[in-house]
Design a protein around this motif. Structure first.
Motif, PDB file in Angstrom:
ATOM      1  N   PRO B 201       0.497  -1.021   0.013  1.00 24.55           N
ATOM      2  CA  PRO B 201      -0.030   0.171  -0.032  1.00 24.55           C
ATOM      3  C   PRO B 201       1.491   0.894  -0.318  1.00 24.55           C
ATOM      4  CG  PRO B 201      -0.735  -1.459   1.494  1.00 24.55           C
ATOM      5  CD  PRO B 201       0.447  -2.527   1.144  1.00 24.55           C
ATOM      6  N   MET B 202      -0.130   2.512  -0.892  1.00 18.52           N
ATOM      7  CA  MET B 202       1.128   3.403  -1.011  1.00 18.52           C
ATOM      8  C   MET B 202       0.709   4.466   0.210  1.00 18.52           C
ATOM      9  SD  MET B 202       3.408   4.853  -2.682  1.00 18.52           S
ATOM     10  CE  MET B 202       3.643   4.232  -4.446  1.00 18.52           C
ATOM     11  N   VAL B 203       1.733   4.634   1.014  1.00 18.11           N
ATOM     12  CA  VAL B 203       1.287   5.791   2.102  1.00 18.11           C
ATOM     13  C   VAL B 203       2.095   7.151   2.215  1.00 18.11           C
ATOM     14  CG1 VAL B 203       2.478   5.779   4.804  1.00 18.11           C
ATOM     15  CG2 VAL B 203       2.330   3.496   3.757  1.00 18.11           C
ATOM     16  N   ALA B 204       2.825   7.448   1.307  1.00 20.28           N
ATOM     17  CA  ALA B 204       3.110   8.612   1.583  1.00 20.28           C
ATOM     18  C   ALA B 204       4.173   8.733  -0.038  1.00 20.28           C
ATOM     19  CB  ALA B 204       3.536   9.428   1.647  1.00 20.28           C
ATOM     20  N   TRP B 205       3.527   8.925  -1.437  1.00 22.69           N
ATOM     21  CA  TRP B 205       4.192   9.030  -2.509  1.00 22.69           C
ATOM     22  C   TRP B 205       5.619   9.158  -2.773  1.00 22.69           C
ATOM     23  CZ3 TRP B 205       6.803  11.086  -7.036  1.00 22.69           C
ATOM     24  CH2 TRP B 205       6.180  10.521  -7.846  1.00 22.69           C
ATOM     25  N   PRO B 206       7.027   8.519  -2.807  1.00 26.39           N
ATOM     26  CA  PRO B 206       6.564   7.294  -3.689  1.00 26.39           C
ATOM     27  C   PRO B 206       6.260   5.845  -2.975  1.00 26.39           C
ATOM     28  CG  PRO B 206       8.762   8.040  -3.698  1.00 26.39           C
ATOM     29  CD  PRO B 206       7.970   9.229  -3.403  1.00 26.39           C
ATOM     30  N   LEU B 207       6.472   6.541  -1.440  1.00 27.91           N
ATOM     31  CA  LEU B 207       7.046   5.303  -0.230  1.00 27.91           C
ATOM     32  C   LEU B 207       6.082   4.636   0.028  1.00 27.91           C
ATOM     33  CD1 LEU B 207       9.050   8.403   1.863  1.00 27.91           C
ATOM     34  CD2 LEU B 207      10.210   6.089   0.976  1.00 27.91           C
ATOM     35  N   THR B 208       5.667   3.032   0.054  1.00 28.22           N
ATOM     36  CA  THR B 208       4.827   2.380   0.507  1.00 28.22           C
ATOM     37  C   THR B 208       5.186   1.783   1.959  1.00 28.22           C
ATOM     38  OG1 THR B 208       5.718  -0.123   0.073  1.00 28.22           O
ATOM     39  CG2 THR B 208       5.251   1.149  -1.988  1.00 28.22           C
ATOM     40  N   ARG B 209       3.999   1.217   2.253  1.00 32.61           N
ATOM     41  CA  ARG B 209       4.444   0.663   3.217  1.00 32.61           C
ATOM     42  C   ARG B 209       5.521  -0.340   3.186  1.00 32.61           C
ATOM     43  NH1 ARG B 209      -1.111  -1.798   5.808  1.00 32.61           N
ATOM     44  NH2 ARG B 209      -1.670   0.739   5.527  1.00 32.61           N
ATOM     45  N   LEU B 210       6.465  -1.180   2.960  1.00 33.52           N
ATOM     46  CA  LEU B 210       7.380  -1.544   2.665  1.00 33.52           C
ATOM     47  C   LEU B 210       8.844  -0.367   2.898  1.00 33.52           C
ATOM     48  CD1 LEU B 210       6.260  -5.524   1.573  1.00 33.52           C
ATOM     49  CD2 LEU B 210       6.732  -4.568   4.219  1.00 33.52           C
ATOM     50  N   ASP B 211       8.768   0.262   2.473  1.00 29.50           N
ATOM     51  CA  ASP B 211       9.782   1.364   3.111  1.00 29.50           C
ATOM     52  C   ASP B 211       9.697   2.021   3.651  1.00 29.50           C
ATOM     53  OD1 ASP B 211      11.074   1.525  -0.195  1.00 29.50           O
ATOM     54  OD2 ASP B 211       9.106   1.805  -0.464  1.00 29.50           O
ATOM     55  N   ILE B 212       9.163   1.660   4.802  1.00 27.92           N
ATOM     56  CA  ILE B 212       8.510   2.729   6.178  1.00 27.92           C
ATOM     57  C   ILE B 212       9.012   1.795   7.690  1.00 27.92           C
ATOM     58  CG2 ILE B 212       6.920   4.015   7.873  1.00 27.92           C
ATOM     59  CD1 ILE B 212       6.163   4.456   4.713  1.00 27.92           C
ATOM     60  N   CYS B 213       9.739   2.489   8.239  1.00 27.10           N
ATOM     61  CA  CYS B 213       9.133   0.672   9.334  1.00 27.10           C
ATOM     62  C   CYS B 213       8.033   1.162  10.404  1.00 27.10           C
ATOM     63  CB  CYS B 213      10.725   1.833  10.321  1.00 27.10           C
ATOM     64  SG  CYS B 213      10.376   3.754  11.035  1.00 27.10           S
ATOM     65  N   VAL B 214       7.727   0.211  11.411  1.00 23.21           N
ATOM     66  CA  VAL B 214       6.831  -0.151  12.221  1.00 23.21           C
ATOM     67  C   VAL B 214       7.316   0.697  13.717  1.00 23.21           C
ATOM     68  CG1 VAL B 214       6.238  -1.646   9.932  1.00 23.21           C
ATOM     69  CG2 VAL B 214       7.443  -1.985  12.537  1.00 23.21           C
ATOM     70  N   MET B 215       5.895   1.101  14.231  1.00 26.32           N
ATOM     71  CA  MET B 215       5.547   1.469  15.626  1.00 26.32           C
ATOM     72  C   MET B 215       6.251   0.316  16.053  1.00 26.32           C
ATOM     73  SD  MET B 215       3.139   4.237  15.541  1.00 26.32           S
ATOM     74  CE  MET B 215       3.188   5.846  14.824  1.00 26.32           C
ATOM     75  N   SER B 216       6.525  -0.317  17.490  1.00 21.49           N
ATOM     76  CA  SER B 216       7.249  -0.483  18.385  1.00 21.49           C
ATOM     77  C   SER B 216       7.361  -0.230  19.971  1.00 21.49           C
ATOM     78  CB  SER B 216       8.768  -1.573  17.693  1.00 21.49           C
ATOM     79  OG  SER B 216       9.097  -2.624  18.012  1.00 21.49           O
ATOM     80  N   ASP B 217       6.593  -1.370  20.419  1.00 22.95           N
ATOM     81  CA  ASP B 217       7.211  -1.545  21.844  1.00 22.95           C
ATOM     82  C   ASP B 217       9.108  -2.285  22.073  1.00 22.95           C
ATOM     83  OD1 ASP B 217       4.583  -0.960  22.539  1.00 22.95           O
ATOM     84  OD2 ASP B 217       4.389  -2.119  23.755  1.00 22.95           O
ATOM     85  N   GLY B 218       9.583  -1.899  23.254  1.00 21.92           N
ATOM     86  CA  GLY B 218      10.673  -2.783  23.353  1.00 21.92           C
ATOM     87  C   GLY B 218      11.862  -1.607  23.408  1.00 21.92           C
ATOM     88  N   ALA B 219      12.924  -2.867  24.079  1.00 21.21           N
ATOM     89  CA  ALA B 219      13.479  -2.099  25.149  1.00 21.21           C
ATOM     90  C   ALA B 219      14.631  -2.005  25.020  1.00 21.21           C
ATOM     91  CB  ALA B 219      13.605  -2.591  27.356  1.00 21.21           C
ATOM     92  N   ALA B 220      16.139  -1.569  24.864  1.00 20.17           N
ATOM     93  CA  ALA B 220      17.422  -1.936  24.799  1.00 20.17           C
ATOM     94  C   ALA B 220      18.512  -1.358  25.868  1.00 20.17           C
ATOM     95  CB  ALA B 220      18.523  -1.938  23.653  1.00 20.17           C
ATOM     96  N   ALA B 221      19.438  -2.330  26.422  1.00 20.56           N
ATOM     97  CA  ALA B 221      20.290  -1.479  27.250  1.00 20.56           C
ATOM     98  C   ALA B 221      22.211  -2.383  26.915  1.00 20.56           C
ATOM     99  CB  ALA B 221      19.961  -2.381  28.792  1.00 20.56           C
ATOM    100  N   THR B 222      22.976  -1.057  27.582  1.00 21.19           N
ATOM    101  CA  THR B 222      24.265  -1.477  27.572  1.00 21.19           C
ATOM    102  C   THR B 222      25.265  -0.768  28.351  1.00 21.19           C
ATOM    103  OG1 THR B 222      25.630  -1.426  25.794  1.00 21.19           O
ATOM    104  CG2 THR B 222      24.449   0.412  26.183  1.00 21.19           C
ATOM    105  N   ILE B 223      26.910  -1.883  28.777  1.00 30.84           N
ATOM    106  CA  ILE B 223      26.904  -0.760  30.062  1.00 30.84           C
ATOM    107  C   ILE B 223      28.475  -0.669  28.805  1.00 30.84           C
ATOM    108  CG2 ILE B 223      28.364  -2.259  31.832  1.00 30.84           C
ATOM    109  CD1 ILE B 223      25.891  -3.899  32.013  1.00 30.84           C
ATOM    110  N   LEU B 224      28.595   0.265  29.556  1.00 29.41           N
ATOM    111  CA  LEU B 224      30.099   1.330  28.863  1.00 29.41           C
ATOM    112  C   LEU B 224      31.587   1.122  30.559  1.00 29.41           C
ATOM    113  CD1 LEU B 224      28.070   2.070  26.950  1.00 29.41           C
ATOM    114  CD2 LEU B 224      29.646   4.209  26.773  1.00 29.41           C
ATOM    115  N   VAL B 225      32.398   1.243  30.342  1.00 36.66           N
ATOM    116  CA  VAL B 225      33.319   1.274  30.639  1.00 36.66           C
ATOM    117  C   VAL B 225      34.752   1.875  30.755  1.00 36.66           C
ATOM    118  CG1 VAL B 225      31.907  -1.128  32.640  1.00 36.66           C
ATOM    119  CG2 VAL B 225      34.335  -1.292  30.684  1.00 36.66           C
ATOM    120  N   SER B 226      35.200   2.798  32.195  1.00 35.88           N
ATOM    121  CA  SER B 226      36.650   2.707  31.391  1.00 35.88           C
ATOM    122  C   SER B 226      37.062   1.158  32.392  1.00 35.88           C
ATOM    123  CB  SER B 226      36.216   3.754  33.151  1.00 35.88           C
ATOM    124  OG  SER B 226      36.621   3.131  34.443  1.00 35.88           O
TER     125      SER B 226
END
Lengths: 187, 454
Positions: B201-226
């Motif tokens: 399906p065309m969302v905003a010409w010329p971008l279709t639904r598969l040209d566009i990322c989706v909304m999502s629920d999620g989380a990420a974490a990372t640990i940085l050290v000296s």
């Protein structure tokens, strides 16, 4: 002596409960089973009325309601903004107002929105365009009318266009929109 | 600045909706994974960590102000120092860099960066409205506020200016979706063809639904050290994978909120202020750009991201990179749109401005060993979005930039197979990678370089 209320007043509204599973007997096993329970989802509509100020950009909206399109200009460099800007981004100087209603204008970029934010869904499909003006350094985001949303074509870029104004202004940037110049002349 | 290492990370499953847990508990999934991956228990790590940085984009989506402190509380990190960062789609990338600053400056020796977004609490089109509030509410939003529309306008200009095609954009979608097929964390794991993308399906010409990322629920974490933090963790029993992965480059750029306000600079200013070292040093490239400008191109206009170019140049300089295509083994790139991945190839100097479309179908940004069903003239050189990127993994905004850091870490640790239970996406011998996080219509952009220390 005034009788003080002992209960909070009841009112209508509140949450719409979609599911509310719970064990009939609370023994150790059923309490442990609660960890497997589906989450409870409640609807919570909320609505606000927000008093938004256009601040120093207010004359631009007043101009639209009077069928004029203004721009801002740095008087020293001449750098001109199609979208209002109270101070120049290079000099920091306060800008002045300029009438660009009759400037030659063209489509710089466009899209046809077949979907949109909830507020604009009823208006789909609609054409968004960025407009460039002769002698103006920046662009203006607007709606483009008079083209077929089902026949989008890159040839629209560069198309000469002209502003039109709503008769009954809404004090929004959509009080101005653009149409192909040849169509205006035909009307 | 002190050396800073990224030693661990975790990502929750990204999905369309996660009603099973609150945002705090979703973050804890990712956080617990990161702690467990270095062999520590919750209480020990809590004792050792100095503080945190929290990342989430929208108070509208959470309908909860100060959600960051609620996560800090839930993770048992109070009363340690923390702050929330926010910068649209780049929130996760900014968070990662703020954690880097906390350690590089000496303020902390062990810092955890965590982020999340729970976007499922409103209907998709209301969600689009919330996101569009990250455009000027006086001049942009009321005209038809819709980010897919904004990006579509950018790419119509890119197409007009440089001849970029919708099929070239679709190739990015095919690549990223198929990469994600091997990533169990991804939200969308599908094999598509160019035709599938164009027929969506065309969302905003010329971008279709598969040209566009989706909304999502999620989380990420990372640990940085000296180095001191590393020693502290290991003395407490942590098992940190070797070789270590060091953060060797940090770059950020910005641009005007309203893309209508972006400048259109001439050739001389572009070469002086924005060209990469590689572009400046090449007579042939200078001549190529001169022809573009003679033809009418101006920079950045709405077809290019000045913030991305600024962030890239800054990060490459710090990391000692002059030829990113050949000196990076992969990039996790903010592909909210197939078109913006193509635009960003150019900003990051993987190819020249105007050549992004050709680059997209060259094969250079594809993964080795995967059959995409496409005829690709070149072997992979620098795979872009080996994880599947935002288009396929999903884009829970505050988590996304940190998700990229975690996937990049696992690539450089050679541990993809351990985490994905599938080694297809492991790039053999990957030594240096970059992560790229991008906000708005290119308003905040971060680029960070991660490097294995052999």
């Amino acid at each position: 002596m005034t009788k003080l209320p002992k209960r909070r007043p009841e009112s209508m509204g509140g949450a719409i409960v979609h599911n509310l599973p719970f064990p009939k007997v609370l023994d150790e096993a059923s309490l442990a089973q609660l960890k497997q329970q589906q989450p409870i989802l409640v609807e919570h509509p909320y609505q606000i009325t927000y008093l938004h100020s256009y601040g120093q950009d207010s004359p631009w909206f007043a101009a639209l309601s009077n069928k004029r399109l203004l721009a801002n200009k740095d008087t020293v460099s001449g750098y001109t903004y199609a979208t209002p800007r109270g101070h120049d981004m290079y000099s920091g100087n306060e800008t002045v107002w300029l009438d660009i209603t009759d400037r030659p204008a063209r489509v710089h970029a466009f899209t046809v929105c077949h979907f949109g934010s909830e507020e604009f869904l009823p208006e789909t499909p609609f054409v968004l365009a960025l407009i460039e003006f002769e002698g103006v350094n920046t662009l203006l985001l607007t709606r483009l009318m008079g083209v077929d949303p089902q026949a989008a074509d890159l040839s629209w870029i560069g198309m000469p266009v002209q502003p039109r104004f709503l008769r009954n202004s809404k004090i929004k940037p959509t009080d101005v929109y653009f149409v192909p110049k040849d169509q205006v002349e035909e009307d | 600045m002190r050396p800073v290492y990224i030693v661990s990370g975790g990502v929750s499953k990204f999905s369309k909706t996660r009603p099973d847990k609150t945002f705090q508990a979703i973050v804890k999934e990712a956080y617990d994974y990161a702690v467990k991956d270095i062999g520590l228990d919750f209480a020990t790590f809590t004792r050792l960590v100095d503080g945190s940085v929290a990342s989430y984009f929208s108070d509208h989506f959470t309908r909860q102000l100060m959600a960051g402190i609620m996560v800090q509380d839930y993770l048992g990190l109070c009363p340690k120092p923390s702050h929330r960062v926010e910068g649209g789609g780049a929130t996760g990338g900014l968070c990662f860099q703020e954690a880097w600053k906390s350690v590089a400056s000496g303020h902390m020796d062990v810092c955890v960066a965590y982020g999340f977004e729970t976007m499922s609490h409103v209907e998709t089109w209301k969600g689009n409205e919330f996101i569009a509030l990250a455009s000027d509410v006086s001049f942009d939003y009321p005209v038809g506020g819709f980010y897919s529309g904004y990006y579509a306008m950018m790419v119509t200009r890119h197409m007009k200016e440089f001849g970029t095609t919708v099929e070239q954009m679709a190739a990015v979608s095919v690549k990223n979706h198929l990469n994600a097929y091997h990533n169990p964390y991804a939200q969308k794991r599908n094999r598509y063809t160019i035709e599938d993308v164009r027929n969506a399906p065309m969302v905003a010409w010329p971008l279709t639904r598969l040209d566009i990322c989706v909304m999502s629920d999620g989380a990420a974490a990372t640990i940085l050290v000296s180095e001191e933090g590393l020693q502290r963790l290991e003395e407490a029993g942590a098992s940190i994978r070797r070789p270590l992965v060091k953060i060797t480059g940090i770059g950020r750029g910005t641009d005007a909120m309203r893309m209508a306000d972006r400048p259109h600079v001439d050739y001389d200013q572009f070469m002086r202020d924005y060209a990469t070292v590689q572009e400046r040093d090449s007579e042939e490239t200078r001549a190529y750009y001169r022809r573009l400008w003679d033809h009418g191109t101006r920079y950045p206009g709405v077809h290019s991201f000045r913030a991305g170019r600024t962030a890239g140049n800054m990060a490459w300089k710090m990391a000692g990179i002059t030829d990113p295509l050949h000196e990076l083994d992969f990039i996790e790139l903010h592909d909210a749109y197939t078109s913006s991945e193509i635009q960003t190839y150019e900003d990051l100097g993987l190819c020249r401005y105007g050549e992004g479309g050709e680059f997209a179908v060259s094969g250079k940004a594809f993964m080795p060993g995967i059959d995409y069903g496409l005829k690709l003239p070149h072997e992979p050189v620098c795979p872009v979005n080996p994880s599947g990127g935002l288009i396929a993994c999903g884009h829970p905004v505050g988590a996304t930039g940190l998700m990229q850091a975690v996937f990049a870490l696992w690539q450089l640790q050679d541990s993809i197979a351990d985490h994905f239970r599938d080694s297809t996406l492991q790039l053999k011998g990957a030594k240096r990678g970059a992560i790229h996080s991008h906000a708005g219509t290119g308003t905040y952009v971060t680029v960070s370089v991660l490097e294995r220390q052999d």
